[in-house]
Design a protein around this motif. Sequence first.
Motif, PDB file in Angstrom:
ATOM      1  N   GLU A 172       0.844  -1.192   0.000  1.00 47.15           N
ATOM      2  CA  GLU A 172       0.000   0.000   0.000  1.00 47.15           C
ATOM      3  C   GLU A 172       0.885   1.248   0.000  1.00 47.15           C
ATOM      4  O   GLU A 172       1.908   1.309   0.669  1.00 47.15           O
ATOM      5  CB  GLU A 172      -0.884  -0.005   1.245  1.00 47.15           C
ATOM      6  CG  GLU A 172      -1.772   1.197   1.399  1.00 47.15           C
ATOM      7  CD  GLU A 172      -2.546   1.152   2.712  1.00 47.15           C
ATOM      8  OE1 GLU A 172      -3.729   0.767   2.681  1.00 47.15           O
ATOM      9  OE2 GLU A 172      -1.951   1.501   3.762  1.00 47.15           O
ATOM     10  N   LYS A 225       5.515   3.440   6.728  1.00 47.69           N
ATOM     11  CA  LYS A 225       4.752   3.400   5.473  1.00 47.69           C
ATOM     12  C   LYS A 225       5.487   4.128   4.331  1.00 47.69           C
ATOM     13  O   LYS A 225       6.416   4.894   4.546  1.00 47.69           O
ATOM     14  CB  LYS A 225       3.385   4.078   5.683  1.00 47.69           C
ATOM     15  CG  LYS A 225       2.548   3.480   6.798  1.00 47.69           C
ATOM     16  CD  LYS A 225       2.035   2.092   6.453  1.00 47.69           C
ATOM     17  CE  LYS A 225       1.169   1.512   7.561  1.00 47.69           C
ATOM     18  NZ  LYS A 225      -0.064   2.264   7.790  1.00 47.69           N
ATOM     19  N   LYS A 271      -5.667   5.901   0.505  1.00 47.15           N
ATOM     20  CA  LYS A 271      -4.854   4.688   0.582  1.00 47.15           C
ATOM     21  C   LYS A 271      -4.913   3.973  -0.766  1.00 47.15           C
ATOM     22  O   LYS A 271      -5.997   3.649  -1.254  1.00 47.15           O
ATOM     23  CB  LYS A 271      -5.353   3.790   1.721  1.00 47.15           C
ATOM     24  CG  LYS A 271      -5.124   4.405   3.095  1.00 47.15           C
ATOM     25  CD  LYS A 271      -5.672   3.547   4.204  1.00 47.15           C
ATOM     26  CE  LYS A 271      -5.304   4.116   5.561  1.00 47.15           C
ATOM     27  NZ  LYS A 271      -5.837   5.494   5.762  1.00 47.15           N
ATOM     28  N   THR A 283      -3.879   0.783  -2.862  1.00 50.81           N
ATOM     29  CA  THR A 283      -3.420  -0.611  -2.790  1.00 50.81           C
ATOM     30  C   THR A 283      -2.646  -0.951  -4.057  1.00 50.81           C
ATOM     31  O   THR A 283      -3.183  -0.888  -5.168  1.00 50.81           O
ATOM     32  CB  THR A 283      -4.611  -1.563  -2.634  1.00 50.81           C
ATOM     33  OG1 THR A 283      -5.346  -1.197  -1.465  1.00 50.81           O
ATOM     34  CG2 THR A 283      -4.143  -3.003  -2.520  1.00 50.81           C
ATOM     35  N   THR A 284      -1.354  -1.293  -3.875  1.00 49.59           N
ATOM     36  CA  THR A 284      -0.517  -1.623  -5.032  1.00 49.59           C
ATOM     37  C   THR A 284       0.714  -2.381  -4.551  1.00 49.59           C
ATOM     38  O   THR A 284       1.271  -2.060  -3.492  1.00 49.59           O
ATOM     39  CB  THR A 284      -0.078  -0.355  -5.793  1.00 49.59           C
ATOM     40  OG1 THR A 284       0.653  -0.716  -6.959  1.00 49.59           O
ATOM     41  CG2 THR A 284       0.792   0.547  -4.941  1.00 49.59           C
TER      42      THR A 284
END
Length: 546
Positions: free
Chosen positions: A153, A177, A297, A299-300
């Motif tokens: 993410e 993150k 956010k 998602t990848t």
Amino acid sequence: MTINILMIKKIFLFACIISFYSAEAQYVSGVSVPDSNAILTTDESNPSVKYANTITAEDMKNHLTVIASDEFQGRETGTKGNNLAADYISNFFRSIGIKNKGIEKGYRQYVAFTFSKWTDIDIFIGETRYKHLWDFLAFPDKNESMPAITAGEVIYLGYGIDDDKYSDYKKNDVAGKVIMINKGEPLKKDSTSWLTGTSEMSDWTTDINKKLEVAKKNGVKLVLIIEDDIKKMLGENRRKLLGSVLSLGDLTKEKITIANHAYISSTIAKEIIGEKTKKVIKSRKRSNKKGKACDVKLTTPFVMNMNKEATVLNGSNILGYIEGTDKKDEVVIVSAHYDHLGMRGDDIYNGADDNGSGTTTVLELAEAFRLAESAGFGPRRSVAFLLVTGEEKGLLGSEYYSENPIFDLKKTVADVNIDMVGRVDEKYTNNPNYIYVIGSDRLSTDLHKLNEAANKKYAGLTLDYTYNSEEDPNRFYFRSDHYNFAKKGVPAIFFFNGVHADYHKTTDTIDKINFEKMAKVGRLIFHTTWEIANREDRLVVDGVIR
């Protein structure tokens, strides 16, 4: 109606003066053409003439044949070839008997550099690999080497700002993150900033490190900065990004205070955003319209490798000097950089013009002043001959000297800088008796007038101030070693022959050098330096540091 011929002449002369000094420009940017009928001073009973004449084309060729030889391997900072050049300069100073200022091991001022380069750097989004210098940019000296950064993410965090008036971090836990941010800051409909309340942007826009420091404090693992024009950014930072990065000092044990980061293309950004384009657009509009942040956010499958190598290299500036007589505490520095680009594979960048020509000229000037001193004509002020390394890496050697001066900068009356004086550019193909002069009037109109007077009396060269203009797109004033003196308030004058087709190429070799022209320029520089060193008053500083 009668016409007064004398009045016409006066009007014409006034028009020429206005044209030369340009009423719209702060600094002179015209061309000073010598009077072809003027008689130059050549009587060797004048010491300035006698010792300037010891600067010859033959001697210059002898020096440059060694300095720009294949043996010196292009003189790249921190390499064997650079050290060989430093030895040659030091040995020459020793042979002519000029003083050393108590520098460790002779004439050397040692300078440590940290040499950083990527050994493995790429980005994977899913199965697609994105290449450094094509799809993204990252500076090895501004990032830590890290194991593969893996994330499922990426958080779009708006502008990456954390301020009392606006914060993208509020209520967001981003520790560990990967975040993606925009440059700049949120703007109202009238283009004023939510942070400043005016059209003037805050530090969050002008200093990217502020965003990266906040990211580091919040525990962010990696910051992806969306860059709209990667090719332009590469062009502006080509020197740092295409090779290894050299930084002043031993930085291998210093902690980097900003988060690891990379500038990514819009192509990568779109790939990361994927199907959430509308949400990201809505988030950005909300930031601008209401001054309120909203993260998204994304998602990848994301992986980035950031492995670098950092080693410490030692280089050296070389300094010898002639001690002055009654004004010996005041110093004139004559400078040039002796480093060049080194080797790329088996190709040698000899750098005959850049800057073997300047290095050679400084050696000839040192010898001329030493001969004068030996005959009882020592300068009133001390004259220091400074050959610096690391110029091609960002003016690093002269920066080190300016921060760690051997002579007090408050007592340094001028820097006379020589960078490329052995060639003839396209503009002057039919008139090799010229030189570009840069910076002479920026801090001291005294210095400018003095050089003009020396040229008129002794040399008769065309002095071209084109590159002295504030409008010069090349910004040469900021691109050679004199600038590190000028920004400290030391008046500086920079002699330059202009660029040519062999600039920064393997073809910048000694067979292209015009030694007769180079000697004439060297003699003018001697006369100018002689006058600065011997005049009663030190140069008046009447300009503004820029």
